[in-house]
Design a protein around this motif. Structure first.
Motif, PDB file in Angstrom:
ATOM      1  N   ILE A  98      79.542  66.301  77.751  1.00  0.00           N
ATOM      2  CA  ILE A  98      79.096  66.370  79.144  1.00  0.00           C
ATOM      3  C   ILE A  98      79.215  67.799  79.650  1.00  0.00           C
ATOM      4  O   ILE A  98      78.275  68.352  80.229  1.00  0.00           O
ATOM      5  CB  ILE A  98      79.917  65.425  80.046  1.00  0.00           C
ATOM      6  CG1 ILE A  98      79.773  63.967  79.604  1.00  0.00           C
ATOM      7  CG2 ILE A  98      79.538  65.585  81.514  1.00  0.00           C
ATOM      8  CD1 ILE A  98      78.389  63.413  79.678  1.00  0.00           C
ATOM      9  N   ASN A 100      79.227  70.517  78.034  1.00  0.00           N
ATOM     10  CA  ASN A 100      78.259  71.382  77.356  1.00  0.00           C
ATOM     11  C   ASN A 100      76.829  71.075  77.738  1.00  0.00           C
ATOM     12  O   ASN A 100      76.019  71.967  77.941  1.00  0.00           O
ATOM     13  CB  ASN A 100      78.336  71.154  75.832  1.00  0.00           C
ATOM     14  CG  ASN A 100      79.294  72.099  75.173  1.00  0.00           C
ATOM     15  OD1 ASN A 100      79.308  73.272  75.492  1.00  0.00           O
ATOM     16  ND2 ASN A 100      80.079  71.584  74.257  1.00  0.00           N
ATOM     17  N   HIS A 101      76.520  69.826  77.764  1.00  0.00           N
ATOM     18  CA  HIS A 101      75.126  69.393  77.787  1.00  0.00           C
ATOM     19  C   HIS A 101      74.534  69.312  79.183  1.00  0.00           C
ATOM     20  O   HIS A 101      73.354  69.622  79.391  1.00  0.00           O
ATOM     21  CB  HIS A 101      75.026  68.027  77.083  1.00  0.00           C
ATOM     22  CG  HIS A 101      73.665  67.441  77.093  1.00  0.00           C
ATOM     23  ND1 HIS A 101      73.206  66.642  78.105  1.00  0.00           N
ATOM     24  CD2 HIS A 101      72.636  67.567  76.216  1.00  0.00           C
ATOM     25  CE1 HIS A 101      71.963  66.287  77.848  1.00  0.00           C
ATOM     26  NE2 HIS A 101      71.601  66.831  76.716  1.00  0.00           N
ATOM     27  N   VAL A 102      75.332  68.860  80.140  1.00  0.00           N
ATOM     28  CA  VAL A 102      74.789  68.669  81.484  1.00  0.00           C
ATOM     29  C   VAL A 102      74.610  70.019  82.170  1.00  0.00           C
ATOM     30  O   VAL A 102      75.490  70.875  82.107  1.00  0.00           O
ATOM     31  CB  VAL A 102      75.712  67.761  82.321  1.00  0.00           C
ATOM     32  CG1 VAL A 102      75.253  67.707  83.767  1.00  0.00           C
ATOM     33  CG2 VAL A 102      75.763  66.367  81.729  1.00  0.00           C
ATOM     34  N   ASN A 103      73.489  70.179  82.808  1.00  0.00           N
ATOM     35  CA  ASN A 103      73.216  71.419  83.503  1.00  0.00           C
ATOM     36  C   ASN A 103      73.752  71.339  84.937  1.00  0.00           C
ATOM     37  O   ASN A 103      73.015  71.036  85.878  1.00  0.00           O
ATOM     38  CB  ASN A 103      71.712  71.678  83.492  1.00  0.00           C
ATOM     39  CG  ASN A 103      71.408  73.103  83.889  1.00  0.00           C
ATOM     40  OD1 ASN A 103      72.223  73.756  84.543  1.00  0.00           O
ATOM     41  ND2 ASN A 103      70.248  73.582  83.507  1.00  0.00           N
ATOM     42  N   PHE A 104      75.033  71.602  85.060  1.00  0.00           N
ATOM     43  CA  PHE A 104      75.675  71.477  86.365  1.00  0.00           C
ATOM     44  C   PHE A 104      75.022  72.373  87.410  1.00  0.00           C
ATOM     45  O   PHE A 104      74.810  71.949  88.550  1.00  0.00           O
ATOM     46  CB  PHE A 104      77.173  71.778  86.254  1.00  0.00           C
ATOM     47  CG  PHE A 104      77.966  70.663  85.642  1.00  0.00           C
ATOM     48  CD1 PHE A 104      78.540  69.684  86.444  1.00  0.00           C
ATOM     49  CD2 PHE A 104      78.118  70.558  84.268  1.00  0.00           C
ATOM     50  CE1 PHE A 104      79.252  68.637  85.885  1.00  0.00           C
ATOM     51  CE2 PHE A 104      78.830  69.517  83.706  1.00  0.00           C
ATOM     52  CZ  PHE A 104      79.400  68.554  84.510  1.00  0.00           C
TER      53      PHE A 104
END
Lengths: 220, 220
Positions: A98, A100-104
């Motif tokens: 999460i 790493n992958h989610v574009n916060f």
DNA sequence: TAGATTGTTAATCGATTAACAATC
DNA sequence: TAGATTGTTAATCGATTAACAATC
């Protein structure tokens, strides 16, 4: 700001509108009608106009909507330009993915801290963001005032941690644990991502399918 | 089997019932009423009884429901005892975490293959399950007949792959990509997990919160 | 039997769709 | 102007809640 409480069903559709308008924009499309949107998104034109009119009359009669302007509007309704301070608790497989992958950033958030209870994990870092030990959470929150916590913990730990974080002033919880979080403060918002429940929906669907994919076994 | 088409809203609640009943069962609770369930789950007792009665009268008047029996019933409605053959496509951060973290077995699924287009990833393995190259997908599907695919790919690739898999006979898609999959076959079922959309829901919530958590900036 | 709690019907509420006048 | 498409009101549909008779 907003006339009246907007229903959750409407709010859940906004990100899809936003995303699709972004696509159109990058394709250089300038104008779009509710009819076109409805086709692409599998909704009725009526519903789309209703939804948008919860927030204001963004269209022009006889013309439709300006892609760029509408995209901007919805973005600002959602708050994509914000930088809500967020932390992730629990850096197992899922937590790491999460983080790493989610574009916060593109979701109006900023990842300011990572926490794990495992002393072998804490002290290390994830793409340059240091992982702290959960014991240091209180101090960190007093200093940094995060608003949002991503919970990637086992159910029990998630419940306990959410309560602790609530007391520390956090108001939004993105819960990936398999727990029902009920918090004291009615202002707190919780968004659950129950992955197993989501998968079970598909299992159910396969079970109750009209035409089985590979008609091998006979189901009574 | 089932009297009438059951609404998606009901189906989405079943996993929560199932999970909670499992908890009660392991606590040794024998009996539960719709009233107790409603309190714990934050629903009305009425709704719970309505939901359950879509599938049959599992309770006894004046008594309530047998925890173990109801758990079993809902489990079989969901199909948790099945072993639906599932594959994961795309083993980046997210794909690996899903493959590792999600308990496919307890959701009536069996993970039989992992695929990635990156030749450096393919050939390796994940907890003993070998990762194949996406090029070998067709042959694999002809041999192994998976029913369900977990898509952890970028949007474009997910759309293309879903169509390919549909042609190969797969019928259920757990879509983690940021794409709207519209497939030919109306029997195909898609369960989307749009993580960014989910997070945006929280961002929206924080924006439109009555009481801001840390009342620093003034919002007009 | 009296008490409790279901199953089920009816009432309410909310969300979606349809329709159309307003207007660009 | 004529054509298109919105904003908005009214109609429909579905899901949730309330009520209560059935019954364990």
């Amino acid at each position: 700001m907003t006339k009246q409480e907007v229903s959750p069903s409407v709010i859940r559709r906004l990100p899809r509108y936003y995303r699709f308008l972004g696509d159109l924009k990058s394709q250089g499309k300038v104008r779009v009608s509710s009819g076109e949107l409805s086709q692409a998104l599998g909704l009725t034109a009526s519903q789309i106009r209703q939804d948008l009119n919860c927030f204001g009359g963004f269209g022009q009669q006889g013309y439709g909507y300006q892609v760029a302007a509408l995209h901007e509007e919805i973005g600002s309704i959602l708050g994509v330009k914000n930088r809500r301070r967020a932390i992730v608790i629990g850096l197992g497989n899922l937590g790491r993915a999460i983080a790493n992958h989610v574009n916060f950033e593109s979701c109006g958030c900023e990842l300011i801290g990572l926490f794990d209870a495992n002393p072998f994990v804490a002290g290390r870092d994830l793409d340059g963001i240091p992982i702290h030990h959960t014991d240091t959470l209180d101090g960190f929150c007093h200093m940094e005032h995060p608003e949002l916590a991503v919970l990637c913990l086992p159910a029990d730990a998630a419940i306990a941690t959410a309560q602790r974080l609530e007391a520390l002033g956090l108001r939004a919880f993105w819960n990936f644990s398999h727990a029902d979080l009920h918090l004291e403060n009615p202002d707190c918002i919780v968004e659950n991502v129950y992955l197993d429940d989501s998968l079970l929906t598909l299992t159910y669907g396969l079970n109750h399918m009209q035409t089985p994919a590979h008609p091998t076994e006979t189901k009574y």
